[in-house]
Design an enzyme around this catalytic site. Structure first.
Site, PDB file in Angstrom:
ATOM      1  N   TYR A 225    -103.599 100.103   2.926  1.00  0.00           N
ATOM      2  CA  TYR A 225    -103.432 102.324   3.243  1.00  0.00           C
ATOM      3  C   TYR A 225    -103.254 102.357   1.713  1.00  0.00           C
ATOM      4  O   TYR A 225    -102.144 101.637   1.075  1.00  0.00           O
ATOM      5  CB  TYR A 225    -102.135 102.313   4.178  1.00  0.00           C
ATOM      6  CG  TYR A 225    -102.754 101.844   6.041  1.00  0.00           C
ATOM      7  CD1 TYR A 225    -103.528 103.253   6.898  1.00  0.00           C
ATOM      8  CD2 TYR A 225    -102.471 100.644   6.292  1.00  0.00           C
ATOM      9  CE1 TYR A 225    -104.467 103.336   7.917  1.00  0.00           C
ATOM     10  CE2 TYR A 225    -102.761 100.836   7.868  1.00  0.00           C
ATOM     11  CZ  TYR A 225    -103.335 102.041   8.039  1.00  0.00           C
ATOM     12  OH  TYR A 225    -103.959 101.856  10.016  1.00  0.00           O
TER      13      TYR A 225
ATOM     14  N   TYR B 235    -105.653  93.907   9.029  1.00  0.00           N
ATOM     15  CA  TYR B 235    -104.542  93.364   8.177  1.00  0.00           C
ATOM     16  C   TYR B 235    -104.019  93.145   8.688  1.00  0.00           C
ATOM     17  O   TYR B 235    -103.596  93.467   9.721  1.00  0.00           O
ATOM     18  CB  TYR B 235    -104.099  95.080   7.245  1.00  0.00           C
ATOM     19  CG  TYR B 235    -104.114  96.228   8.124  1.00  0.00           C
ATOM     20  CD1 TYR B 235    -102.633  96.039   8.282  1.00  0.00           C
ATOM     21  CD2 TYR B 235    -104.554  97.345   8.406  1.00  0.00           C
ATOM     22  CE1 TYR B 235    -101.605  96.941   9.424  1.00  0.00           C
ATOM     23  CE2 TYR B 235    -103.611  98.430   9.434  1.00  0.00           C
ATOM     24  CZ  TYR B 235    -102.862  97.755   9.688  1.00  0.00           C
ATOM     25  OH  TYR B 235    -102.109  99.230  10.518  1.00  0.00           O
TER      26      TYR B 235
ATOM     27  N   ARG C 192    -103.648  92.723  12.106  1.00  0.00           N
ATOM     28  CA  ARG C 192    -104.413  93.524  13.557  1.00  0.00           C
ATOM     29  C   ARG C 192    -105.759  93.766  13.585  1.00  0.00           C
ATOM     30  O   ARG C 192    -106.983  93.869  11.738  1.00  0.00           O
ATOM     31  CB  ARG C 192    -103.918  95.268  12.432  1.00  0.00           C
ATOM     32  CG  ARG C 192    -102.739  95.447  12.685  1.00  0.00           C
ATOM     33  CD  ARG C 192    -101.526  95.789  13.547  1.00  0.00           C
ATOM     34  NE  ARG C 192    -102.335  95.979  15.118  1.00  0.00           N
ATOM     35  CZ  ARG C 192    -102.215  97.636  14.609  1.00  0.00           C
ATOM     36  NH1 ARG C 192    -102.658  98.375  14.921  1.00  0.00           N
ATOM     37  NH2 ARG C 192    -103.560  97.688  16.550  1.00  0.00           N
TER      38      ARG C 192
ATOM     39  N   HIS D 151    -109.169  99.496  13.351  1.00  0.00           N
ATOM     40  CA  HIS D 151    -108.805 100.900  13.975  1.00  0.00           C
ATOM     41  C   HIS D 151    -108.714 101.561  12.742  1.00  0.00           C
ATOM     42  O   HIS D 151    -108.407 101.807  12.241  1.00  0.00           O
ATOM     43  CB  HIS D 151    -107.513 100.540  14.450  1.00  0.00           C
ATOM     44  CG  HIS D 151    -106.039 100.406  14.342  1.00  0.00           C
ATOM     45  ND1 HIS D 151    -106.365  98.876  13.677  1.00  0.00           N
ATOM     46  CD2 HIS D 151    -105.338 101.008  13.544  1.00  0.00           C
ATOM     47  CE1 HIS D 151    -104.820  99.558  12.424  1.00  0.00           C
ATOM     48  NE2 HIS D 151    -105.048 100.188  11.925  1.00  0.00           N
TER      49      HIS D 151
ATOM     50  N   HIS E  57    -106.775 105.170  13.465  1.00  0.00           N
ATOM     51  CA  HIS E  57    -105.563 106.346  13.942  1.00  0.00           C
ATOM     52  C   HIS E  57    -106.488 107.621  14.026  1.00  0.00           C
ATOM     53  O   HIS E  57    -106.831 108.516  13.317  1.00  0.00           O
ATOM     54  CB  HIS E  57    -104.293 106.331  13.355  1.00  0.00           C
ATOM     55  CG  HIS E  57    -103.599 105.172  12.878  1.00  0.00           C
ATOM     56  ND1 HIS E  57    -102.726 104.772  13.918  1.00  0.00           N
ATOM     57  CD2 HIS E  57    -103.507 104.214  12.222  1.00  0.00           C
ATOM     58  CE1 HIS E  57    -102.125 103.472  13.405  1.00  0.00           C
ATOM     59  NE2 HIS E  57    -102.805 103.148  12.555  1.00  0.00           N
TER      60      HIS E  57
HETATM   61 FE   FE2 Z   1    -102.800 100.887  11.382  1.00  0.00          FE
END
Ligand code: FE2
Length: 241
Positions: free
Chosen positions: A105, A144, A154, A157, A159
């Site tokens: 991110y 990640y 994870r 995905h 959000h």
């Molecule tokens: Fe996330």
């Protein structure tokens, strides 16, 4: 006057539990006391109103926010926003945020040892049209690692935030991808006990929206309330859970 429809309570287990010990941070975050319903005031139920005038018309395409093209696999994510009676929810603001193709991110708290992409910010927004349809062009997000438990990763995905007509109506959820091998092991995905409800968070591959030589299409319809509702991180459950 519109057709009157009965209110249908959610089936138990079809929304994420506040307390899901496998999701370690839920242990501290889950309420220990029954929830207290606060009466809404005008400021919460009347605004702010986000109409088409606030929308940046280019913000639906996360691959064109910089001078160059981001790295990764281009995808189209589209679908419809529906109410509990399967009626389209038109002209509503949808925002998304996600990791880049390497699973990183653009955020100061993200210390994952993976490269940032100077051509990818990872945020976008759009409004649904009058039929409740939306469409984003983006990059397949990378998986990640996170600190929940040893070797925790994870699944890929995106959000989603659905603002609705006021602050008090904002809903937040995550969209996943079909066939992701990490889904059975993800404590956040598995916060929703009911398998059928949980799988509503998984998009499906769609030839119809796939662009030849450009991008694969994924469909993700979002149901805001009722028995077919999409599991939401922000739903009030009413019970201590
Ligand atoms: Fe996330």
């Amino acid at each position: 006057m519109g057709e009157i429809q009965g209110y249908r309570r959610n089936y138990p287990g079809t929304q994420p539990r506040h307390l899901h010990p496998a999701y370690v941070s839920s242990i501290k975050r889950a309420p220990l006391q029954p929830l207290v319903r606060l009466p809404h005031t005008l400021s919460e139920i009347t605004g702010p109103l986000f109409g088409p005038e606030i929308v940046d018309r280019k913000a639906y395409d996360l691959t064109r926010q910089h001078s160059g093209e981001p790295l990764g696999e281009r995808i189209v994510v589209s679908g419809r926003v529906l109410d509990e009676n399967a009626r389209p929810v038109g002209n509503t603001l949808i925002e998304i945020w996600q990791a880049n193709a390497a699973g990183r991110y653009l955020h100061s708290r993200d210390q994952h040892n993976a490269p940032l992409d100077p051509n990818f910010t990872g945020c976008g927004h759009t409004m649904t049209d009058s039929e409740g349809r939306y469409r984003f062009v983006t990059i397949l997000p990378g998986k990640y690692p996170w600190g929940n438990h040893y070797n925790a990763w994870r699944p890929a995905h995106i959000h989603f935030s659905l603002f609705g007509p006021a602050f008090a109506t904002r809903l937040v959820t995550q969209m996943y991808f079909p066939g992701d091998p990490l889904l059975p092991f993800d404590p956040i995905f598995n916060c929703t006990d009911d398998e059928k409800a949980r799988n509503r968070l998984v998009s499906f591959f769609d030839w119809e929206t796939t662009i030849p030589s450009q991008a694969l299409g994924y469909r993700f319809d979002i149901v805001l309330s009722g028995r077919d509702s999409t599991p939401m991180e922000t739903h009030l459950h009413g019970e201590k859970s």
